[in-house]
Design a protein around this motif. Structure first.
Motif, PDB file in Angstrom:
ATOM      1  N   THR A  90      -5.467 -21.667 -19.669  1.00  0.00           N
ATOM      2  CA  THR A  90      -5.202 -20.175 -19.585  1.00  0.00           C
ATOM      3  C   THR A  90      -4.163 -19.976 -18.566  1.00  0.00           C
ATOM      4  O   THR A  90      -3.945 -18.853 -17.937  1.00  0.00           O
ATOM      5  CB  THR A  90      -6.627 -19.814 -18.672  1.00  0.00           C
ATOM      6  OG1 THR A  90      -6.799 -20.453 -17.583  1.00  0.00           O
ATOM      7  CG2 THR A  90      -8.029 -19.911 -19.566  1.00  0.00           C
ATOM      8  N   ASP A  91      -3.272 -21.160 -18.372  1.00  0.00           N
ATOM      9  CA  ASP A  91      -2.244 -20.993 -17.398  1.00  0.00           C
ATOM     10  C   ASP A  91      -0.883 -21.276 -18.239  1.00  0.00           C
ATOM     11  O   ASP A  91      -0.096 -22.019 -17.671  1.00  0.00           O
ATOM     12  CB  ASP A  91      -2.527 -21.976 -16.148  1.00  0.00           C
ATOM     13  CG  ASP A  91      -1.272 -21.433 -15.019  1.00  0.00           C
ATOM     14  OD1 ASP A  91      -1.282 -20.381 -14.921  1.00  0.00           O
ATOM     15  OD2 ASP A  91      -1.183 -22.622 -14.404  1.00  0.00           O
ATOM     16  N   ARG A 105       2.391 -16.909 -21.827  1.00  0.00           N
ATOM     17  CA  ARG A 105       1.240 -16.009 -21.864  1.00  0.00           C
ATOM     18  C   ARG A 105       1.098 -15.243 -20.691  1.00  0.00           C
ATOM     19  O   ARG A 105       0.730 -14.171 -20.622  1.00  0.00           O
ATOM     20  CB  ARG A 105       0.043 -16.916 -21.996  1.00  0.00           C
ATOM     21  CG  ARG A 105      -1.502 -15.906 -22.536  1.00  0.00           C
ATOM     22  CD  ARG A 105      -2.474 -16.573 -22.621  1.00  0.00           C
ATOM     23  NE  ARG A 105      -2.525 -17.304 -23.960  1.00  0.00           N
ATOM     24  CZ  ARG A 105      -3.081 -18.389 -23.970  1.00  0.00           C
ATOM     25  NH1 ARG A 105      -3.811 -19.146 -23.140  1.00  0.00           N
ATOM     26  NH2 ARG A 105      -2.792 -19.421 -25.040  1.00  0.00           N
ATOM     27  N   THR A 106       1.372 -15.704 -19.417  1.00  0.00           N
ATOM     28  CA  THR A 106       1.541 -15.087 -18.187  1.00  0.00           C
ATOM     29  C   THR A 106       2.479 -13.805 -18.159  1.00  0.00           C
ATOM     30  O   THR A 106       2.257 -12.832 -17.786  1.00  0.00           O
ATOM     31  CB  THR A 106       1.521 -16.012 -17.028  1.00  0.00           C
ATOM     32  OG1 THR A 106       0.797 -17.328 -17.209  1.00  0.00           O
ATOM     33  CG2 THR A 106       1.432 -15.363 -15.747  1.00  0.00           C
ATOM     34  N   GLY A 154       1.418  -9.954 -18.011  1.00  0.00           N
ATOM     35  CA  GLY A 154       2.069  -9.113 -16.858  1.00  0.00           C
ATOM     36  C   GLY A 154       2.660  -8.097 -17.590  1.00  0.00           C
ATOM     37  O   GLY A 154       2.650  -6.709 -17.161  1.00  0.00           O
ATOM     38  N   MET A 204       2.970 -11.232 -11.903  1.00  0.00           N
ATOM     39  CA  MET A 204       2.532 -11.957 -13.045  1.00  0.00           C
ATOM     40  C   MET A 204       3.947 -12.545 -13.816  1.00  0.00           C
ATOM     41  O   MET A 204       4.258 -13.690 -14.173  1.00  0.00           O
ATOM     42  CB  MET A 204       1.699 -11.450 -14.115  1.00  0.00           C
ATOM     43  CG  MET A 204       0.203 -11.570 -13.500  1.00  0.00           C
ATOM     44  SD  MET A 204      -1.103 -11.216 -14.652  1.00  0.00           S
ATOM     45  CE  MET A 204      -1.202 -12.395 -15.714  1.00  0.00           C
ATOM     46  N   THR A 205       4.784 -11.409 -13.998  1.00  0.00           N
ATOM     47  CA  THR A 205       5.715 -11.368 -14.803  1.00  0.00           C
ATOM     48  C   THR A 205       6.848 -12.329 -14.043  1.00  0.00           C
ATOM     49  O   THR A 205       7.582 -13.189 -14.519  1.00  0.00           O
ATOM     50  CB  THR A 205       6.542 -10.140 -15.435  1.00  0.00           C
ATOM     51  OG1 THR A 205       5.395  -9.571 -16.024  1.00  0.00           O
ATOM     52  CG2 THR A 205       7.696 -10.221 -16.265  1.00  0.00           C
ATOM     53  N   ARG A 247       6.392 -14.224 -11.621  1.00  0.00           N
ATOM     54  CA  ARG A 247       6.013 -15.757 -11.094  1.00  0.00           C
ATOM     55  C   ARG A 247       6.767 -16.721 -12.055  1.00  0.00           C
ATOM     56  O   ARG A 247       7.028 -17.830 -11.434  1.00  0.00           O
ATOM     57  CB  ARG A 247       4.694 -15.603 -11.079  1.00  0.00           C
ATOM     58  CG  ARG A 247       4.045 -16.919 -10.587  1.00  0.00           C
ATOM     59  CD  ARG A 247       2.441 -17.073 -10.683  1.00  0.00           C
ATOM     60  NE  ARG A 247       2.264 -17.499 -12.270  1.00  0.00           N
ATOM     61  CZ  ARG A 247       1.524 -17.934 -12.571  1.00  0.00           C
ATOM     62  NH1 ARG A 247       0.755 -18.883 -11.793  1.00  0.00           N
ATOM     63  NH2 ARG A 247       1.145 -18.124 -14.004  1.00  0.00           N
ATOM     64  N   ASP A 248       6.608 -16.491 -13.337  1.00  0.00           N
ATOM     65  CA  ASP A 248       7.047 -17.542 -14.224  1.00  0.00           C
ATOM     66  C   ASP A 248       8.702 -17.392 -14.402  1.00  0.00           C
ATOM     67  O   ASP A 248       9.027 -18.424 -15.143  1.00  0.00           O
ATOM     68  CB  ASP A 248       6.468 -17.442 -15.370  1.00  0.00           C
ATOM     69  CG  ASP A 248       4.913 -17.985 -15.354  1.00  0.00           C
ATOM     70  OD1 ASP A 248       4.789 -18.886 -14.551  1.00  0.00           O
ATOM     71  OD2 ASP A 248       3.928 -17.420 -15.911  1.00  0.00           O
TER      72      ASP A 248
END
Length: 66
Positions: A4-5, A9-10, A14, A56-57, A59-60
């Protein structure tokens, strides 16, 4: 990395949260005379969803610290 991480997808989730918040704000704005008991909680939840979506957007998109 857990199932899920997934990084891609994150970012997608987001972006979907941001779009959902924008649509909720638009729905309240287009509605002719919404009661305050409806539009204030909707806009507060939309603001929180937008902030979580941005977090969320972004962060990655930041480079890893190594």
């Amino acid at each position: 990395m857990a199932r899920t991480d997934h990084p891609e997808r994150t970012v997608l989730l987001g972006a979907l949260l941001i779009v959902a918040a924008m649509l909720a704000g638009l729905a309240v704005r287009v509605w002719t005379h919404p009661p305050r008991a409806v539009w204030i909680p909707v806009l507060v939840v939309a603001l929180i969803a937008a902030l979580v979506g941005v977090a969320m957007t972004m962060r990655d998109l930041t480079p890893p610290r190594r």
